[in-house]
Design an enzyme around this catalytic site. Structure first.
Site, mmCIF file in Angstrom:
data_model
loop_
_atom_site.group_PDB
_atom_site.id
_atom_site.type_symbol
_atom_site.label_atom_id
_atom_site.label_comp_id
_atom_site.label_asym_id
_atom_site.label_seq_id
_atom_site.Cartn_x
_atom_site.Cartn_y
_atom_site.Cartn_z
ATOM 1 N N GLY A 53 49.753 -0.900 0.982
ATOM 2 C CA GLY A 53 50.253 -2.066 0.277
ATOM 3 C C GLY A 53 49.147 -2.962 -0.210
ATOM 4 N N GLU A 122 47.943 -3.687 9.301
ATOM 5 C CA GLU A 122 47.084 -2.511 9.300
ATOM 6 C C GLU A 122 45.802 -2.810 10.061
ATOM 7 O OE1 GLU A 122 46.539 -0.725 5.489
ATOM 8 O OE2 GLU A 122 48.637 -0.923 4.934
ATOM 9 N N HIS A 238 39.089 7.672 5.760
ATOM 10 C CA HIS A 238 40.357 7.227 6.336
ATOM 11 C C HIS A 238 40.579 7.989 7.636
ATOM 12 C CE1 HIS A 238 44.536 6.143 6.847
ATOM 13 N NE2 HIS A 238 44.408 5.274 5.862
ATOM 14 N N ARG A 287 38.778 0.554 10.123
ATOM 15 C CA ARG A 287 38.781 1.989 9.834
ATOM 16 C C ARG A 287 37.503 2.701 10.243
ATOM 17 N NH1 ARG A 287 41.729 2.002 3.886
ATOM 18 N NH2 ARG A 287 43.854 1.755 4.683
ATOM 19 N N HIS A 349 37.644 8.672 1.730
ATOM 20 C CA HIS A 349 38.736 7.833 1.229
ATOM 21 C C HIS A 349 38.293 6.801 0.192
ATOM 22 C CE1 HIS A 349 42.608 5.890 1.253
ATOM 23 N NE2 HIS A 349 42.139 4.768 1.759
ATOM 24 N N GLU A 373 37.189 0.121 -7.600
ATOM 25 C CA GLU A 373 36.385 0.878 -6.647
ATOM 26 C C GLU A 373 35.011 1.244 -7.187
ATOM 27 O OE1 GLU A 373 36.771 4.779 -3.676
ATOM 28 O OE2 GLU A 373 38.442 4.220 -4.989
ATOM 29 N N ARG A 384 35.556 -1.319 4.133
ATOM 30 C CA ARG A 384 36.663 -2.049 3.506
ATOM 31 C C ARG A 384 37.783 -2.335 4.501
ATOM 32 N NH1 ARG A 384 41.572 -0.445 1.050
ATOM 33 N NH2 ARG A 384 41.024 1.767 1.183
ATOM 34 N N LEU A 390 43.844 -2.697 -3.585
ATOM 35 C CA LEU A 390 44.770 -3.066 -4.651
ATOM 36 C C LEU A 390 44.617 -4.539 -4.999
ATOM 37 C CD1 LEU A 390 48.061 -1.163 -3.663
ATOM 38 C CD2 LEU A 390 46.428 -0.565 -5.463
#
Length: 537
Positions: A53, A122, A238, A287, A349, A373, A384, A390
């Site tokens: 999202g 997340e 990822h 991540r 990713h 990106e 990130r 987004l």
């Protein structure tokens, strides 16, 4: 081979993802003649594959105690000391307005019965602030809305045209693009402003969440045009891409981080928790932490399994409706997430670095802009924060269009006659070989010996070729991106964020800075300030 046809505009946008289309729409609103170029179909980019999202703190709907300031703090923490504080504040603060504009353009987000937007959490986030669409199909909805707005707004889109090289004036300003159409016929698109929104470079590795178009074209084009890049050694893997068997290649289905945000946990083949005791946030750690922990865990071969772990989402009883994309991908390989733990492994990713640009898209080359990106604004630093991509595309796409309009109005850029152009020649490595050595020696765990192996393999295997086809343009870009990454990764003798050195496992205060990469006159990526870099090492 010389150009055989020509078109003109005020602004050429390369790429049809969230950043490029947002910029094109805003530029059109400002009265600019815009032409959008993409090497594939309009919806073939990376945006439509984004699941989680948009991370944003809406003024009238957020967790108690959450704020834009908290979102900024989480972003800086994830970035591991390499974020640009000013850029982070600017982009995160513009987020609510950017999402509002997107909704005005027709994007529909998941909402509760009271009309407020659904939010999830997340990795790396301290609150539920990720708004989503279609459960786990946010990127697809964003892409749908922006493409429809582009058609409705009569923004011309040139599909199946690959950008090969920047066209420059005798004074070095960018004045357009040399492109190849679908039949390989070269043409020139003339404009005082070129905006790169070409996405990332996940195809540099064997397994990636990125589609086949993510080959680093914009980074290579910008470097050849005289721009500099930074933070290229920071490639985010990822943590949870669906494991479909040993030796998986190409784009692999993503298992969005939001699944962990709503209660799923990582386990190994023996049922032991992977993230327990690794980080205070455990499965919701940033991540880079989770991907590195999984990699270390796999090396121990628990239960005899050395190439994947499992995501236990069996406690989530609404997987089919809440995460329909993930659920469908699992079912397609014979897994029922309600009963079976989902096999997952890290995969390439997101490129945290890229072409050095401001949050307004300006680079160091007049007439050349970069967003999304492909750009390095300083938002991501060394890693990130989930679902900030987004957001970055929405904010920086808008700001870049406004910067182009402003620069045209005050005469910082202006239409100019370009010099005669022809197809360039560049070093090209075999893609399969490049992907194999990058995956083996330059993925999550790196060391001096392995990085040297990659460098040697690329040196002896590249052949100079004229870039007369899309495939050659892509392979040349991947070759340049790999060489740039190796140069930066060899020099950074520490572990920080996505850059994990097994021979330098600690973070070093002396390395709390970015490295710039430029091209030599012969086209070789090198560190822009090697003397300083050697002093730090």
């Amino acid at each position: 081979m010389a150009a055989r046809w020509e078109a003109r505009a005020d602004l050429i946008v390369v790429g049809t993802g969230v950043a490029g289309l947002t910029a094109a729409l805003r530029a059109r609103e400002l009265g600019l003649r815009v032409l959008v170029v993409t090497k594939a179909a309009g919806d073939d980019g990376n945006t439509r594959w984004a699941q989680g999202g948009v991370a944003v703190v809406m003024e009238d709907q957020h967790d108690l105690g959450d704020s834009v300031g908290k979102h900024i703090e989480d972003t800086l923490t994830a970035g591991a000391g390499l974020c640009d504080d000013v850029a982070v504040a600017a982009i995160i603060s513009d987020g609510p307005a950017a999402v509002a504009r997107l909704r005005e353009r027709g994007a529909v987000f998941d909402a509760k019965p009271d009309g407020l937007l659904e939010r999830t959490r997340e990795g790396g986030h301290s609150a539920f602030r990720v708004v989503h669409s279609g459960g786990d199909a946010t990127g697809a909805e964003v892409e749908r809305a922006l493409l429809k707005a582009t058609v409705d707004g009569r923004v011309p889109l040139l599909e199946n045209h690959v950008a090969v090289d920047a066209v420059k004036t005798p004074l070095g300003a960018v004045a357009g693009l040399l492109v190849l159409d679908g039949n390989g016929v070269p043409g020139v698109l003339t404009a005082p402003a070129v905006l790169l929104a070409t996405g990332g470079l996940g195809q540099m590795y064997q397994a990636t969440s990125n589609p086949s178009v993510a080959t680093g074209d914009g980074l290579a084009l910008a470097l050849r045009a005289g721009a500099v890049a930074a933070d290229v050694e920071f490639i985010q893997f990822h943590p949870t891409v669906l494991y479909t068997g040993r030796g998986a290649r190409g784009r692999c289905p993503l298992v969005t981080e939001a699944v962990r945000g709503e209660g799923a946990v990582l386990i190994d083949a023996t049922g032991a928790r992977v993230m327990k005791g690794v980080h205070p946030l455990e499965d919701l750690a940033p991540r880079d932490v989770v991907a590195a922990a999984i990699t270390r865990h796999m090396a121990l071969e628990p239960g005899g399994v050395d190439d994947h772990v499992f995501l236990d989402a069996t406690a989530l009883h609404d997987m089919a409706t809440r995460f329909p994309t993930v659920f469908s991908a699992c079912v397609s390989v014979g897994i029922d997430p309600a009963v079976d733990p989902i096999p997952v492994a890290p995969a390439a990713h997101f490129a945290c670095g890229g072409v050095v640009s401001t949050v307004d898209g300006r680079t160091g080359v007049a007439g050349l802009y970069a967003v999304g990106e492909v750009a390095r604004t300083g938002l991501h630093g060394a890693n990130r924060l989930a679902s900030n991509s987004l957001l970055e595309g929405l904010v920086c796409g808008t700001r870049a269009a406004e910067a182009v309009a402003s620069d045209l109005a005050v005469g910082l850029i202006a239409p100019a006659r370009a010099v005669e152009v022809s197809l360039p020649t560049a070093p090209v490595a075999d893609r399969d070989l490049l992907q194999r050595v990058m995956s083996r020696y330059a993925a999550i765990g790196r060391d001096a010996e392995g990085l040297a192996v990659v460098g040697s393999v690329l040196d002896v295997s590249t052949v100079d070729k004229q870039l007369e086809s899309r495939e050659l343009v892509e392979d040349a870009a991947l070759t340049m991106a790999a060489r740039a990454l190796i140069a930066a990764a060899q020099q950074r003798t520490e572990s920080r964020g996505c850059h994990v050195r097994t021979d330098f496992t600690e973070r070093s205060q002396a390395w709390q800075r970015s490295q710039l990469v430029r091209l030599t006159p012969t086209g070789q990526p090198v560190l822009a300030d090697p003397v300083l870099a050697e002093g730090v090492a």
